[in-house]
Design an enzyme around this catalytic site. Structure first.
Site, PDB file in Angstrom:
ATOM      1  CG  ASP A 111      19.929 -61.087  51.996  1.00 63.54           C
ATOM      2  OD1 ASP A 111      20.234 -61.101  50.800  1.00 63.54           O
ATOM      3  OD2 ASP A 111      18.928 -61.662  52.456  1.00 63.54           O
ATOM      4  CG  ASP A 126      18.245 -59.915  47.084  1.00 63.40           C
ATOM      5  OD1 ASP A 126      18.069 -60.974  46.455  1.00 63.40           O
ATOM      6  OD2 ASP A 126      18.481 -59.885  48.310  1.00 63.40           O
TER       7      ASP A 126
END
Length: 162
Positions: A111, A126
């Protein structure tokens, strides 16, 4: 075919951006893009969204494979001729595969997009999953409106004695 290209594009951008983060940033390193709002922050997640079910990779493998199979089933059986439904399924597919690749090869998800007003860190996959769900909701609302119009049209025809 165009919808598979959309999914492939999402997967490619997702994996390229993650590769750049892994190659050029230390875990925890943060680059200020818009002060107080947007940062590139190198983070790893071994769980689901917000770190839930951390370390349960076997569960993510099973769930992701089921989700991918469901997406492909609905795409081939129910989305033909419906552009929004087809696109939403392939955006979801691209997001699911993007994070699945991380889980398979890295045993964690990379991330890096940190928006401080959301208070969490995410990635392109995401974002695709979120956008795909929003698109599905829009599709469902449009179908419901269309069904109500059909139903009301039939009732108004019956009421007029035609």
């Amino acid at each position: 075919m165009i919808y598979y290209l959309l999914a492939l594009f999402i997967i490619a951008v997702d994996q390229l951006t993650k590769w750049l983060v892994v190659r050029n940033m230390e875990v925890g390193e943060s680059i200020n893009i818009i002060d107080g709002v947007f940062y590139l922050t190198s983070h790893r997640n071994t769980g689901a969204a917000w770190g839930m079910l951390e370390g349960q990779m076997w569960l993510f493998y099973i769930v992701t494979l089921i989700v991918i199979a469901g997406i492909l089933y609905y795409y081939h059986k129910h989305a033909k001729g419906n552009k929004l439904f087809s696109a939403s399924l392939m955006v979801l597919f691209g997001g699911a595969v993007g994070n699945f690749i991380d889980r398979i090869f890295r045993q964690e998800v990379v991330d890096f997009v940190q928006l401080t007003f959301f208070n969490f860190i995410f990635n392109i996959a995401d974002a695709a999953l979120t956008i795909g769900v929003i698109m599905l909701f829009i599709q469902m609302i449009l179908e419901e409106v269309q069904e109500k119009r059909k139903k009301n049209g039939k009732h108004s025809t019956l009421n007029t004695g035609e």
